[in-house]
Scaffold this active site. Structure first.
Site, short mmCIF file in Angstrom:
data_model
loop_
_atom_site.label_atom_id
_atom_site.label_comp_id
_atom_site.label_asym_id
_atom_site.label_seq_id
_atom_site.Cartn_x
_atom_site.Cartn_y
_atom_site.Cartn_z
N LEU A 139 0.87 -1.17 0.00
CA LEU A 139 0.00 0.00 0.00
C LEU A 139 0.91 1.22 0.00
CD1 LEU A 139 -2.67 -0.91 2.74
CD2 LEU A 139 -2.96 -1.00 0.26
N ASP A 140 0.47 2.29 -0.64
CA ASP A 140 1.24 3.53 -0.60
C ASP A 140 1.41 3.99 0.84
OD1 ASP A 140 1.23 3.50 -3.36
OD2 ASP A 140 -0.51 4.83 -3.52
N LYS A 141 2.45 4.75 1.08
CA LYS A 141 2.75 5.25 2.43
C LYS A 141 1.52 5.85 3.10
CE LYS A 141 5.40 8.82 4.84
NZ LYS A 141 6.38 9.94 4.70
#
Length: 323
Positions: A139-141
């Protein structure tokens, strides 16, 4: 993480990849490794194609036998750190994590500590024996929500296979700028932006990407959606929503200018300006258990920041109607 001996990966290249570059093909066949890593191995002579040493730009014809000699990983090894994790489920094969917004998944330049991987190595030290500590997707940050982590090599390979076959169910909650009329499907390939290499973009030369979205609620200037992924490209939902001209609220890369409804209350203005991440949460995850084959599903509650944002948008809509 340090392996005791080099690993040999082998595969027969499917005919549907005929005409594609070798590095692109291998990145698709072995998604647990980045394309840049595969390119390094090709240049180093660690990749053979029908017993010959090809170049990364070599075009495959389909049917060739490829072997990758995965070199010993240097004893650099990521640091285990006692970072709190919200564990939704665990057994000897799997960990399901509800990742908080702001946490990087895997160490990289500028983020060698404080990542999910560092936390996993502290919680389950045996993960040091698995590639990427058992992390099979990301998942993106600044996206929160559900991630599955393999605890055994059997589980890791099985989960990668499920992801490749697009049988893993991944559903997200998103708040986008603009008021959508109805849901639909975005089928648009995604690749690197031609000029800005840190961004992704809809591109005819990109990889196939499909997102199904459904309208859950409409507000005065925003829409609450659920988005179900068929593919898992980098930044997929964020790129697809921006492509539709309904960018994810708070997205610092693809979001454009902040959308502010007319006659917004001071509270709404403060909440919208104060929301500093993309309003995106991986709310549901479903897959087959790699050991038992049992169908399993998990859900993650809406994080507090998105919950407050939704409540404020509802209050704003009701307040305008009552005037």
């Amino acid at each position: 993480m340090e392996n005791s001996k080099p690993k040999i990966l082998s595969a027969r290249i499917p005919t549907e990849y005929a005409g594609k570059r070798l590095d692109q093909t291998l990145a698709a066949l072995f998604p647990e490794f980045s394309r840049s890593q595969i390119q390094q191995w090709i240049r180093a002579g660690d990749v053979s194609l029908d017993a010959s040493l090809p170049r990364q730009r070599h075009k495959v014809t389909g049917g060739e036998r490829v072997e990758i000699r995965v070199p010993l990983i240097p004893a650099l090894v990521w640091k285990a750190q006692a970072i709190p994790l919200q564990i939704i489920y665990q057994d000897p094969e799997l960990l399901v994590i509800n990742k908080s917004a702001g946490m990087v998944v895997h160490p990289a330049v500028g983020n060698y500590e404080g990542t999910l991987l560092n936390a996993l190595l502290d919680y389950a030290p045996e993960l040091k024996n698995l590639a990427r500590a058992g992390i099979v997707h990301r998942l993106d940050k600044d996206t929160s929500g559900l991630l599955v982590v393999a605890r055994t090599e059997r589980a890791r390979l099985n989960l990668i296979k499920q992801l490749r076959a697009r049988t893993v169910e991944r559903k997200y909650l998103a708040i986008v700028n603009g008021v959508m009329v109805a849901g639909g499907t975005v089928e648009a390939p995604i690749g690197r932006h031609p000029r800005e290499r840190t961004r992704m973009a809809v591109s005819a030369r990109g990889k196939p990407a499909i997102s199904h979205y459904r309208v859950m609620a409409k507000y005065r200037g925003h829409t609450l959606l659920t988005v179900k992924l068929e593919s898992g490209r980098t930044h997929q939902i964020r790129v697809h929503m921006a492509h539709l001209r309904y960018p994810v609220l708070g997205d610092p890369v693809y979001g454009g200018r902040l959308s502010m409804p007319r006659a917004s209350s001071e509270k709404l203005i403060q909440v919208l300006r104060g929301f500093k991440r993309q309003a995106l949460h991986a709310v549901k995850l479903g897959l087959k258990h790699p050991a038992t084959g049992e169908e399993m599903q998990w859900t993650a509650p809406v994080p507090e920041d998105m919950k407050q944002l939704i409540e404020t948008l509802i209050e704003d809509a009701k307040g305008v109607k009552s005037r």
